[in-house]
Design a protein around this motif. Structure first.
Motif: not given
Lengths: 979, 169
Positions: A569-575, A610-623
């Motif tokens: 989650l920290a990786r998502i937030a960092a982005g 990860s539910h609503w906007a998987p497109g916002t996740l870092p590229d190499d990250m699974d939901p």
């Protein structure tokens, strides 16, 4: 230090709202399918008997009865339960051809409701041929003992010897050898909720769906699946949301899971079974009883250089999984808290005609420490040393420590714990109390116990029961995984699934606290699901609620899952915050960069991304929607070729001392002061740790002073009610002083070690040591058998005052033997009385509760009689044979009674003497023996009940012989002195 | 006295937790089974069915009764109160219940329903009850988890709070 509950962390429990308001769901509260049948079980009244025939025709004919299932029917759809050691015995969950303990299931009735099912039990007629009962574990090993299992040549289930270091040389070198022989009794922690099972079977592919208040370990799941002849995936096993206590005991529901599942399959209907208390006490499960001879090679200062264990473990009628685990759970801890390098062990497992054993809080610990700590006290006594010095000189002093038998004690500071306990627990004051009491002529003693409490069992320790060659053949077994899953839903709320199957210990609260702390949430924002579902959850054979594994093991998995989730989650937030993941802070339900709390995002937004906007996740990250962690301590290796076994991961330390006073007249033991010092590593929740200690202590007081699953010499079970198995109430529990030090375990992510079982291990022997110390001035060294009831203590006290003149002591009785004699006077002549006694029609009117008397031959009578003994009223078939007839003066009666509630047999002699007034004095004496349910629940009441029935008989006889009821008072004198 | 026939059901009307209810039961049906399985109030628990453990204790016309030793037909016309009736409103807890929660006076919670009924009745009937009376009332109950001490502490605290509330009222 003692925890101050006002300042320590005693967070309220999440579980309590529902439990306090009556909305919590236990197994008997769960909804069940329409059409579900209710099961009742007919059980063997015999300790050992062949089943000759079962006539269930009348039961089947009863309206509402859907099926009557016996062992033969069961055997058609299932297989025997697997046995942990390699012996060919057949462990069925219901007797097939032969019953081997009182209470063993013999027939299951399935009916529309439980009342009808129980009615039907009374209509089943089982013909048994009794076989010789084998009750005493030492006698069971005798060459001439009757063999329980025809597949074996004797009653020995397993024998192994072990040798670590050089015990023989140590013994030769030692100036003294000191030994004790102890017998640890049967008992159980008896949860307030009994067993319950809901079972369904789908023949079209999904297999069995079971709900039960099973507690694990889930290494039993493959045993159940194999017995039901399905693959593991076709056996869905779920637990209820709440369980009313277990303490190990609900492991023992598993044979009933197999039994009810098979019944559901046979009847093609869902089945529900709730055990009643009589069934639970008689036949659920028991701790093992054990005979131990323990010898120590001792230096003059009390240092022990070698221990020699010879253990005979009585597992009851079947070596049922996971036995012989009780014996091997402590295998790495056989030297307790002491630094002893040389060890010799002989372990024998014996089968007897008693209820099969299983998990029970303390699991193997009470049996070990009862021998070891009685021995330490005996060493002090024989060498005339202070028992404190003997303990101190032998305590392990550096950690980690490798025991002789191969276990690593992960952390501890035994010497400090010992010193702090003596100081903070005011040991000096206790010594003064003893001096004062003794000076005043009172019987007062002090007991001490040091114990190591293992937790997180190595799933491979049981294979130590096999030889290295057998182990090589079957493959190594080891490890103890824990599993936890944390899920994020579309609104970012957090659900945690744990594998610990709590039975009231508050696991949800502690897990919620841990996860919320990692994710910067409030405890109440985290839902923890503890009901278990083998079809959906992550689990391993180690899952379950045993070996105090939650705080050390399951919480380590929770910690691992939470840390991993936080990292992702920290990786998502960092982005989103344009920072580095390592700078992300989770706090107050929000996420921000370290040093910049103003620019924050809600936790829910990150967690739902990860539910609503998987497109916002870092590229190499699974939901990121769920994180499952399996935590596995690598230290738990398989047994070595030399039989070294790291049997548990964590080791807590306990040091207890207590003062007891014995009432010189009654022999009653009163615990005056009790101090218990614990080092359970890091304390995660002070209130719950204290709750575990107090709960175990109360159960141990029961085991010390009150509770025993007693058996008669004929194998009759004598403790079928809470009046016969007296669990202590608030009035019997002494004040307890609890002390702590903390040496965190380096092997668990929480630093915690187990705490739930310690006092069950340490307290019984601590109380016994205090009683031994109290008796020592008068009796010297004594051998004590638990529970320390007044009757047992009285044997060591001064003789009773002389009996009043004319008192005739009762003949010694064994088991629930009944003897009695009495006289009655009636106005009729001996011949008139004789004629009445020989006339079946007249007897039918005279015998209390008789439904008709027949006379199949000249010297035989048969009757159907309803008799009540205490709470147990039932119908019996009575056959009486007359012999040594001397009309109209005397006769010998030999009788046998049998019914659904039990059976009895006995003899009686009746003599008629003519009185000067023409009346008759009837004198009688009898000797009888009873078994079955009536002995289990009515034992205390049998004498009184027998006297009442006999009284009624002579009242009726007098009335009939005298002609009129009004004559009764004049004619009848009752002078019975039945014993 | 009402005549009961063994294998027939009889209509029973009673007030359960303030609400009138009617149902049928055979004369032999236990009140505990009737409350739980017929009326569906599952907060009352059955631990021994021989009157020792106290888990099934309910209030019947203001007094305490072991529902496992009482027949449903005996409760015809009675007012029965169970653990579900102790909290002032759904989602809240009574003073005694809250005190239990604060002091960890329960673990598995199976025996708790009966203990709460006994202690609630004690504190209602004898507001001045102290430790001796509380221990005495608790002695009619078996608990295997807690070792009892936290229950005594919780009940004593509840007694104090209730006494204060009465003074203020």
């Amino acid at each position: 230090m003692a925890f101050d509950t006002k300042t320590a962390d005693v967070e309220e429990r999440i579980e309590d709202g529902a439990l306090l308001s009556g909305s919590a769901q236990f197994i008997d509260d769960l909804p069940f399918a329409v059409g579900t049948l209710h099961a009742a079980i007919l059980r063997s009244p015999h300790a050992h008997a062949s089943i000759v025939s079962i006539d269930s025709s009348r039961a089947r004919a009863l309206p509402g009865v859907a099926a009557v299932i016996d062992g033969t029917a069961l055997a058609k759809v299932s297989e025997p339960l697997m046995v942990g050691v390699k012996i060919p015995i057949k462990c069925w969950p219901m007797a097939v051809d032969r019953a081997r303990y009182v209470g063993e299931p013999v027939v299951v009735v399935l009916a529309e409701d439980r009342y009808v099912a129980e009615d039907a039990l009374d209509l089943i007629e089982v013909t048994y041929t009794p076989l010789p009962p084998v009750i005493d574990p030492e006698a069971a090993l005798d060459m001439n003992a009757y063999v329980l299992h025809e597949e074996l040549e004797n009653n020995l289930g397993s024998e192994r010897t072990f040798r670590y270091g050089d015990p023989e040389s140590a013994r030769e070198a030692a100036p003294r050898c000191i030994a004790v022989k102890v017998r640890y009794p049967r008992n159980s922690c008896t949860p307030m909720e009994t067993y319950g099972v809901l079972a369904e079977y789908d023949p079209h592919g999904t297999g069995y769906d079971i709900q039960a208040n099973f507690q694990g370990p889930f290494s039993i799941h493959p045993v159940i699946a194999r017995a039901l002849k399905v693959s593991g995936s076709k056996l869905r096993l779920r637990t209820a949301p709440n369980s009313g206590g277990s303490f190990g005991v609900k492991q023992g529901v598993f044979p009933y899971i197999v039994l009810m599942a098979a019944c559901a399959r046979i009847a093609a209907r869902p089945v529900k079974w709730i055990e009643d208390r009589l069934e639970h006490l008689t036949a659920s499960v028991s701790a093992t009883n054990r005979v131990v001879e323990l010898q120590a090679a001792v230096e003059p200062d009390g240092r022990v250089t070698a221990l020699f264990w010879d253990q005979i473990e009585d597992v009851g009628a079947y070596l049922r999984a996971p036995e012989p685990a009780t014996l091997y759970r402590m295998h790495g801890n056989l030297c307790g808290a002491y630094d002893i390098a040389n060890l010799s062990v002989r372990n024998r497992i014996v089968m007897t005609n008693k209820t099969p054993t299983g998990l029970n809080r303390g699991f193997g610990g009470p049996q070990i420490y009862y021998a070891l700590e009685r021995l330490m006290q005996r060493i002090a006594q024989e060498l005339e040393l202070d028992p404190l010095d003997v303990i101190r000189r032998n305590l392990i002093s550096s950690f980690p420590y490798r025991t002789a038998s191969g276990t690593t004690y992960d952390s501890g500071d035994y010497v400090r714990a010992f010193d702090v306990a003596l100081n903070d627990g005011r040991y000096g004051e206790l010594l003064s109390r003893r001096d004062l009491a003794r000076a005043a002529g009172r019987i007062y003693g002090i007991g001490l116990t040091a114990a190591v409490e293992p937790s997180v069992s190595n799933m491979g320790y049981l294979s130590t029961a096999l030889t290295p060659a057998q182990r090589a053949k079957s493959g190594p077994k080891n490890g103890a995984h824990a599993a936890a899953t944390i899920s994020l839903d579309p609104v970012g709320s957090v659900t945690v699934q744990i594998d610990s199957v709590p039975q009231g210990q508050g696991h949800q609260t502690v897990a919620a606290k841990l996860v919320s702390g990692v994710l910067g949430l409030r405890s109440k924002d985290v839902r923890v699901v503890a009901e278990f579902d083998t079809a959906k959850d992550a689990w391993s054979i180690a899952a379950g609620n045993y070996s105090s594994r939650f705080a050390a093991s399951t919480l380590s998995a929770v910690q691992l899952a939470a840390d991993r989730l936080r990292h992702r989650l920290a990786r998502i937030a960092a982005g989103q915050l344009n920072g580095r993941p390592e700078d992300i802070v989770f706090a107050g339900g929000r996420v921000h960069l370290n040093g910049n709390p103003e620019a924050s995002i809600s936790f829910a937004r990150i967690a739902s991304a990860s539910h609503w906007a998987p497109g916002t996740l870092p590229d190499d990250m699974d939901p990121v929607v769920r994180e499952t962690a399996i935590w596995s301590p690598e230290e738990l290796a398989a047994p070595t070729g030399e039989d070294g076994i790291n049997s548990s991961l964590c080791h807590s330390f306990i040091f207890d001392f207590c003062g007891v006073e014995i009432d010189a007249v009654s022999g009653q033991v009163r615990v005056d002061r009790y101090v218990t010092m614990h080092d359970c590593g890091r304390v995660l929740h002070a209130g719950m740790v204290e709750g575990q200690i107090r709960g175990a202590f109360a159960q141990a007081i029961g085991a010390s002073l009150f509770e025993e699953f007693a058996y008669g010499p004929d194998g009759a079970f004598l403790a079928g009610t809470f009046a016969d198995y007296p669990v202590p109430t608030v009035l019997e529990i002494p004040t307890l002083d609890i002390l702590h030090i903390e040496t965190p375990s380096p092997l668990t992510l929480t630093g915690a070690k187990g705490v739930g079982e310690g006092n069950c291990m340490s307290t019984p022997v601590c109380v016994a040591n205090a009683v031994a110390d109290a008796l020592a001035p008068k009796c010297g060294a004594v051998d004590l058998v638990l529970p320390l009831t007044p009757a047992r203590i009285a044997e060591f006290l001064d003789a009773e005052p002389a009996a009043p003149e004319g008192y005739q002591p009762a003949a010694p009785t064994t088991g629930k033997g009944l003897t009695g004699r009495g006289r009655a006077k009636v106005s009729a002549s001996p011949q008139a009385i004789w004629d009445l006694l020989m006339d079946p029609e007249q007897l039918a009117a005279i015998i209390p509760g008789a439904h008709g008397v027949t006379q199949p031959s000249e010297d035989r009578f048969s009757a159907d009689v309803t008799l009540g003994v205490g709470p147990v009223k039932g119908r019996y078939k009575v056959d009486v044979a007359l012999s040594e007839l001397d009309p109209p003066s005397s006769a010998l009666l030999t009788g046998r009674a049998a019914g659904a509630l039990g059976m009895g047999e006995g003899t009686g002699r009746v003599s008629l003497t003519v009185l000067p007034d023409g009346g008759t004095e009837i004198a009688y004496e009898y000797e009888a023996r009873v078994g079955g349910k009536v002995a289990s629940v009515g034992g205390r009441l049998l004498d009184g009940a027998a006297r009442i029935v006999i009284g009624q008989f002579f009242t009726a006889l007098g009335r009939r012989a005298g002609g009129q009821r009004s004559l009764f008072a004049r004619l009848f004198v009752w002078i019975g002195d039945g014993k | 006295m009402r005549r009961l026939i063994a294998d027939q059901t009889h209509s029973i009307s009673l007030k359960l937790n303030g609400k009138p209810v009617h149902a049928e039961a055979e004369p032999r049906m236990l009140l505990s089974d009737f409350i739980r399985h017929v009326l569906g109030a599952k907060g009352t628990h059955v631990g021994c069915e021989h009157g020792v453990c106290g888990a099934c204790t309910v209030r019947m016309d203001g007094g305490l009764a072991r529902s496992c030793l009482t027949l449903a037909v005996q409760a015809d016309g009675a007012e029965i109160e169970t653990v579900e009736h102790l909290a002032p409103a759904p989602g809240s807890l009574s003073v005694l219940q809250n005190s239990f929660r604060r002091h960890h006076a329960l673990q598995c919670g199976f025996c708790t329903a009966g203990i709460l009924m006994s202690l609630d009745t004690l504190l209602h009937d004898h507001p001045e009850a102290g430790e001796t009376e509380i221990r005495d009332a608790l002695a009619g109950h078996l608990c295997r988890c807690t070792g009892y001490e936290p229950i005594v502490t919780a009940a004593m605290e509840a007694a104090k709070i209730l006494q204060k509330e009465r003074l203020n009222a």
